[in-house]
Design an enzyme around this catalytic site. Structure first.
Site, mmCIF file in Angstrom:
data_model
loop_
_atom_site.group_PDB
_atom_site.id
_atom_site.type_symbol
_atom_site.label_atom_id
_atom_site.label_comp_id
_atom_site.label_asym_id
_atom_site.label_seq_id
_atom_site.Cartn_x
_atom_site.Cartn_y
_atom_site.Cartn_z
ATOM 1 N N TYR A 180 -3.363 -7.193 -8.563
ATOM 2 C CA TYR A 180 -3.181 -5.793 -8.965
ATOM 3 C C TYR A 180 -4.408 -4.994 -8.559
ATOM 4 O O TYR A 180 -5.536 -5.441 -8.782
ATOM 5 C CB TYR A 180 -2.964 -5.665 -10.483
ATOM 6 C CG TYR A 180 -1.604 -5.075 -10.789
ATOM 7 C CD1 TYR A 180 -1.330 -3.753 -10.460
ATOM 8 C CD2 TYR A 180 -0.596 -5.841 -11.334
ATOM 9 C CE1 TYR A 180 -0.076 -3.212 -10.682
ATOM 10 C CE2 TYR A 180 0.666 -5.310 -11.558
ATOM 11 C CZ TYR A 180 0.916 -3.989 -11.231
ATOM 12 O OH TYR A 180 2.152 -3.460 -11.443
ATOM 13 N N THR A 220 7.129 4.807 8.724
ATOM 14 C CA THR A 220 7.323 3.443 8.251
ATOM 15 C C THR A 220 6.515 2.538 9.177
ATOM 16 O O THR A 220 6.154 2.941 10.281
ATOM 17 C CB THR A 220 8.799 3.013 8.344
ATOM 18 O OG1 THR A 220 9.253 3.229 9.683
ATOM 19 C CG2 THR A 220 9.677 3.820 7.394
ATOM 20 N N ARG A 266 7.602 -4.326 6.100
ATOM 21 C CA ARG A 266 8.251 -3.154 5.510
ATOM 22 C C ARG A 266 7.246 -2.409 4.653
ATOM 23 O O ARG A 266 6.824 -2.893 3.606
ATOM 24 C CB ARG A 266 9.454 -3.553 4.662
ATOM 25 C CG ARG A 266 10.395 -4.525 5.337
ATOM 26 C CD ARG A 266 11.744 -4.573 4.670
ATOM 27 N NE ARG A 266 12.546 -3.461 5.102
ATOM 28 C CZ ARG A 266 13.148 -3.391 6.289
ATOM 29 N NH1 ARG A 266 13.038 -4.374 7.159
ATOM 30 N NH2 ARG A 266 13.852 -2.338 6.624
ATOM 31 N N ASP A 292 7.547 13.156 10.703
ATOM 32 C CA ASP A 292 7.977 11.843 10.213
ATOM 33 C C ASP A 292 8.331 11.015 11.444
ATOM 34 O O ASP A 292 9.409 11.154 12.014
ATOM 35 C CB ASP A 292 9.180 12.014 9.285
ATOM 36 C CG ASP A 292 9.704 10.681 8.759
ATOM 37 O OD1 ASP A 292 9.287 9.631 9.289
ATOM 38 O OD2 ASP A 292 10.527 10.707 7.818
ATOM 39 N N GLU A 311 -4.581 -1.069 -8.639
ATOM 40 C CA GLU A 311 -4.367 0.386 -8.752
ATOM 41 C C GLU A 311 -5.655 1.128 -8.422
ATOM 42 O O GLU A 311 -6.745 0.730 -8.851
ATOM 43 C CB GLU A 311 -3.906 0.738 -10.175
ATOM 44 C CG GLU A 311 -2.439 0.411 -10.390
ATOM 45 C CD GLU A 311 -1.946 0.781 -11.776
ATOM 46 O OE1 GLU A 311 -2.778 1.123 -12.645
ATOM 47 O OE2 GLU A 311 -0.726 0.716 -11.989
ATOM 48 N N LYS A 329 9.488 -0.402 11.886
ATOM 49 C CA LYS A 329 10.459 -0.120 12.946
ATOM 50 C C LYS A 329 9.804 -0.430 14.302
ATOM 51 O O LYS A 329 9.449 -1.572 14.520
ATOM 52 C CB LYS A 329 10.971 1.309 12.789
ATOM 53 C CG LYS A 329 11.719 1.467 11.438
ATOM 54 C CD LYS A 329 12.265 2.853 11.179
ATOM 55 C CE LYS A 329 12.896 2.918 9.788
ATOM 56 N NZ LYS A 329 13.317 4.288 9.428
#
Ligand SMILES: *Cc1c(COP(=O)(O)O)cnc(C)c1O
Length: 445
Positions: free
Chosen positions: A53, A224, A233, A198, A55, A227
């Site tokens: 973790y 992203t 991902r 984008d 954050e 692709k």
């Protein structure tokens, strides 16, 4: 601590993953948003980084133990800045849609005006489509493409002048021409809007020099990573020099919007894998790959047209082809998709500009070359594949989609049964498998 291998602890999932591997190995993956990651990227994805973790951001975390997580995230950030020529990068978004949501959160209040390319015209859900949060929470104006498939600047400009959007999107999911970053920047600058590029679909082409860059024209760039960029991902949000000139606080606004605004802890295993993919993309081999993706798409487009298929815009500038099946029948996409699948070729049904049918029964199919190019296929293979595709689609010509809903269901059922037994498609599937064996993916040669 369970140290057993997956094979020993969960036979069901182990088997399913093996089946999926086989499907990928012996079929032609032609969905333009998909690709195959390297073993190194997968290794980073499957690493102990998934246990942490963290954050916050490097040097400013809410949890202890982030010494190495910080190193990996900083490496990823520096690689993004170098490769995309941007001033600031956030590598934490979980995927493309959450990245775009964070951009809205950074720049817009609820119900403010935003503008993007319409979904049936190739745009993305998150650019203001009515069923997406972006259309529900904002006053979304949509621009379109002309019948020749190119973006209608006249319309975009007059809509921008009339509605004064706070944010304008350029970039799409089913657009076969180069994205007009310069032209859309002129429109955005004229009305004082933020221009957000984008580049989810073409990021790998941009990095490889096979598509113009957005970094001089947009204020913010989102993408992203899975692709054409060929990573895990995930997603990136970048702020350009131009963005910082417009708004010196833009980088902080983006970071705050991603965390704590929209997300909790980042996926550190994904970030490590993004760093690996970016290093791979920063190479002469990747440049060659990006150019080959486009060369393959052009060769495939030509072969499809030579075999009688109609293409939106009459060709392609990038990795993506849209076949317009209205000469067979409106709403024919579903038949073509199913027949191609039976022949071992995976594509997706897609709307075409001014589609006379509906998004669920669209009139086109979307075809892409990034994944096949990763396998090493070139123009010669594209020509063969184009012939198979045309032959497979030809097998669907006698099926016509009825207007009535119940009749549609019946016919589709009958179609699916017949298509499974179709001899031509069975033969193509065999030939496809032989071709795939010559271009091994994860299997040993
Ligand atoms: C794929 C895509 C996205 C969304 O990515 P997800 O990871 O599926 O959420 C956003 N914008 C464009 C233009 C895309 O093509």
């Amino acid at each position: 601590m369970n140290r057993k291998k997956l094979k020993e602890t969960d036979a069901e999932i182990f088997k399913t993953i093996r089946e999926e591997l086989k499907r990928q190995e012996y079929g032609l993956e032609m969905i333009p948003s998909e690709n195959f990651v390297s073993r190194a990227v997968m290794e980073a994805m499957g690493s102990v980084m998934t246990n942490k973790y963290s954050e916050g951001y490097p040097g400013k975390r809410y949890y202890g133990g982030n010494e190495f997580i910080d190193i990996a995230e900083n490496i990823a950030i520096e690689r993004v800045k170098k490769l995309f020529n941007v001033a600031h990068a956030n590598v934490q978004p979980y995927s493309g849609s959450p990245a775009n949501a964070a951009v809205y959160l950074a720049l817009c209040k609820p119900h403010e005006v935003i503008m993007g390319q319409s979904l049936p015209d190739g745009g993305h859900l998150t650019h203001g489509w009515k069923t997406s949060f972006s259309g529900l929470f904002f006053n979304a104006i949509q621009y379109h493409v002309k019948t020749d498939g190119y973006i209608d600047f006249e319309e975009a400009r007059s809509l921008a002048r009339e509605h004064k959007p706070k944010l304008i999107w350029v970039g799409a999911s089913a657009y076969v021409r180069s994205f007009p970053f310069r032209e859309m920047a002129e429109i955005a600058d004229e009305v004082g809007a933020y221009l957000v590029a984008d580049i989810a679909h073409v990021a790998g082409l941009i990095v490889g020099g096979a598509h113009p860059s957005a970094s001089e024209h947009a204020h913010i760039i989102t993408t992203t990573t899975h692709k054409t960029l060929r990573g895990p991902r995930g997603a990136l949000i970048m702020v350009t020099e131009k963005g910082l000139r417009k708004d010196p606080e833009l980088a902080e606004k983006i970071d705050k919007a991603v965390f704590p605004g929209f997300q909790g802890g980042p996926h550190d295993h994904t970030i490590a894998a993004i760093a690996v993919a970016l290093q791979e993309a920063d190479s002469p081999e990747f440049k060659e790959y990006a150019h080959q993706v486009v060369a393959n798409a052009k060769a495939l487009a030509q072969e499809l047209m030579d075999n009688g298929l109609k293409l939106v815009s009459g060709g392609t500038d990038n990795h993506l082809i849209l076949a317009d099946l209205t000469p067979i029948q409106k709403g024919h996409g579903v038949f073509a998709q199913e027949a191609l699948e039976a022949a071992g070729i995976t594509v997706n049904k897609n709307t075409i500009p001014q589609d006379p049918s509906s998004p669920f029964y669209p009139s086109g199919i979307r075809i892409g070359t990034p994944a096949l190019t990763t396998r090493g296929m070139k123009e010669e293979e594209m020509k063969q594949i184009g012939k198979w595709m045309a032959a497979a689609i030809n097998e669907t010509a006698k099926y016509k989609l009825p207007e009535e809903k119940e009749e549609r269901k019946e016919l589709l059922k009958k179609f699916k049964n017949e298509i499974k037994r179709n001899k031509t498609l069975k033969q193509i599937k065999k030939d496809v498998k032989e071709l795939c064996k010559r271009f091994p993916l994860y299997a040993k040669k």
